[in-house]
Design an enzyme around this catalytic site. Structure first.
Site, PDB file in Angstrom:
ATOM      1  N   ASP A  11       1.007  -1.477  -0.179  1.00 42.10           N
ATOM      2  CA  ASP A  11       0.320   0.015   0.199  1.00 42.10           C
ATOM      3  C   ASP A  11       0.807   1.146   0.272  1.00 42.10           C
ATOM      4  OD1 ASP A  11      -2.367   1.841   0.544  1.00 42.10           O
ATOM      5  OD2 ASP A  11      -3.063   0.965   1.493  1.00 42.10           O
ATOM      6  N   ASP A 105      -2.686   2.175  -5.921  1.00 45.46           N
ATOM      7  CA  ASP A 105      -1.737   2.500  -5.122  1.00 45.46           C
ATOM      8  C   ASP A 105      -1.561   1.183  -4.123  1.00 45.46           C
ATOM      9  OD1 ASP A 105      -3.854   3.337  -3.822  1.00 45.46           O
ATOM     10  OD2 ASP A 105      -2.929   4.423  -2.418  1.00 45.46           O
ATOM     11  N   GLU A 106      -2.608  -0.102  -5.081  1.00 47.78           N
ATOM     12  CA  GLU A 106      -2.449  -0.987  -3.949  1.00 47.78           C
ATOM     13  C   GLU A 106      -2.069  -2.786  -4.730  1.00 47.78           C
ATOM     14  OE1 GLU A 106      -5.216  -2.233   0.234  1.00 47.78           O
ATOM     15  OE2 GLU A 106      -6.034  -0.363  -1.515  1.00 47.78           O
TER      16      GLU A 106
END
Length: 493
Positions: A11, A105-106
């Protein structure tokens, strides 16, 4: 549950805001808020400096401005975020063929499937070195969680934030989960948490002690049984490489309600074009067009139309969205509009392109007076000799609204003399620009007329001009860096 912590969850830390700080030297170490900048805007991401003032994601932007009036408020730059995301996902893809992106983003990574880790020591080494690789290539930091299941890996990365790594050692899961609030578990939202609270359950340990039968009684067989297993630390969900998108959509909330019907239609057509751009970027097509309208009183209406086959033709989507708008009463004003496409496929239906071309040809012939040679000039219009009534002109945007759209705060510009910079703000016919680049010192601020011919929008610059070469990674792993590292709840350097 696996016997080894070989599921990794990455993350990125305050991704949008961190990317903006990396791109703008003058904002490093200062509160930054990214999101919709209008009075009805919502916070997308806040930097950790802004979070100290109480600003958080999904908060109304007006409230954020009250909490942190001196923060930098920037419009999102999704082109930059997607570029950085692609760099990060490319690094993850080298670790395993099973990478499951959850957002820009993860992502989850199955290290065991990639043969890059098979025990606690190798998983921890890979996690540390991944963080170093991401920082070297993108200039940003990410937090890593490692565990024997997806649920625990995600919890671990959240606990490791910011810029840390946490490994949940096998056998420690129950002790780690026990004191955590029930909202920690997947599938427990505000409504379920409130229902459990009224039953006297606020922690994960409370769920375990209540037993599966009680949770099934409260929440139903499927949800109650699943929640009890997760509270006990059991999660057998696999990492899935392909998470197939079910729809593509865009929407806008307007600073002031739209009342003019022509303006509403023009906004719907603009959103349809943006939706098709996203559809094509994903190399997809869709069969069903969906229109979303939120009216002045917050009532939300959705309308949909299913086409004969999938399409990514902007004219087809625009016209379908316009037809759907005709069935919606916008009297009183519109505060939000959205256009989406569902029923996605990897191909297009050729006859839909032909249909769009035929309709455009027919419209062109009609406009030229060639569609029906039997009609006379007197018959053109309403059919009774009277001319067709003119459509009203759409509401015109003010000079300030036009300037804000052309020069969004935070977006890139280039000046013929001063070079690359970014917009700090615009108003009263002026735009203020700070001239700096990601690897420069904080730059100077200058102000120009909004129509200055030497100033123009520009593309984002790379956050790292000369990223480290990781072309052979992870075959030859770099030395691990020092940083916050935890294993089973105990920190070590």
């Amino acid at each position: 549950m696996r016997a080894a912590p070989t599921i990794l969850h990455l993350d990125m830390d305050a991704f949008y805001a961190s990317a903006e700080q990396a791109a703008k030297p003058s904002l490093r170490g200062k509160p930054v808020v990214v999101g919709g900048l209008g009075p009805r805007g919502v916070v997308a991401t806040a930097s950790y400096e802004a979070r100290r003032f109480g600003v958080h994601s999904a908060m109304p932007m007006a409230q954020a401005r009250r909490l942190a009036p001196n923060a930098a408020y920037l419009a999102p730059r999704f082109a930059l975020y997607r570029t950085v995301s692609d760099q990060v996902m490319e690094l993850l893809g080298r670790l395993s063929p099973l990478v499951e992106p959850l957002s820009l983003d993860e992502a989850f990574v199955d290290l065991e499937a990639g043969g890059t880790a098979d025990d606690t020591a190798s998983a921890l080494a890979i996690g540390e070195q991944l963080r170093e690789a991401i920082e070297a290539v993108t200039g940003l930091s990410g937090s890593v969680g490692l565990a024997g299941s997806k649920m625990l890996a995600k919890i671990a990365s959240e606990e490791a934030k910011p810029d840390g790594i946490l490994l949940i050692a096998p056998g420690t899961e129950r002790d780690l989960l026990a004191p955590m609030p029930v909202r920690t578990l997947p599938g427990v939202g505000p409504a379920t948490a409130d229902h459990l609270r009224r039953a006297g359950m606020t922690t994960v340990n409370d769920l375990v002690e209540a037993g599966e039968a009680e949770l099934v009684r409260l929440l139903g067989k499927a949800h109650g049984g699943s929640l009890h297993r997760m509270a006990s630390g059991h999660d057998d969900r696999p990492v899935v490489a392909e998470r197939d998108a079910k729809s593509v959509s865009v929407e806008d909330t307007f600073d002031t309600d739209l009342h003019d019907r022509v303006r509403v239609r023009s906004e719907v057509e603009r959103l349809a074009d943006r939706c098709v751009q996203r559809l094509r970027a994903a190399e997809r097509s869709g069969r069903t067009v969906v229109l979303k309208v939120r009216r002045y009183d917050f009532s939300t209406l959705t309308r949909s139309e299913t086409l004969r086959g999938p399409t990514d033709d902007p004219t087809v989507v625009r016209e379908a969205a316009a037809r759907l708008l005709e069935s919606v009463d916008t009297t009183g004003g519109v505060r939000l509009l959205g256009v989406g496409v569902t029923g996605l496929a990897d191909y297009t239906q050729e006859d839909l392109f032909a249909q769009a071309a035929d309709e455009r040809t027919a419209a062109g012939l009609a406009a030229a007076g060639l569609a029906d040679s039997a009609g006379s000039e007197a018959d053109a219009g309403t059919g009774d000799g009277r001319p067709e009534p003119e459509e009203p002109e759409p509401e015109q945007e003010s000079a300030e609204q036009l300037a804000a759209r052309r020069w969004p705060a935070g977006h890139d510009v280039r000046h013929d003399i001063h070079g690359h910079g970014w917009v700090q703000g615009s108003g009263v016919g002026r735009v203020t620009v700070r001239f700096e680049e990601p690897e420069s010192a904080p730059g100077r601020v200058r102000t120009f007329r909004i129509d200055d011919p030497e100033l123009r929008p520009a593309d984002p610059l790379p956050l790292v001009r000369d990223p480290a070469d990781y072309s052979s990674w992870p075959a030859s792993l770099p030395k691990s860096r020092s940083g916050p590292v935890s294993s089973g709840g105990e920190s070590r350097p």
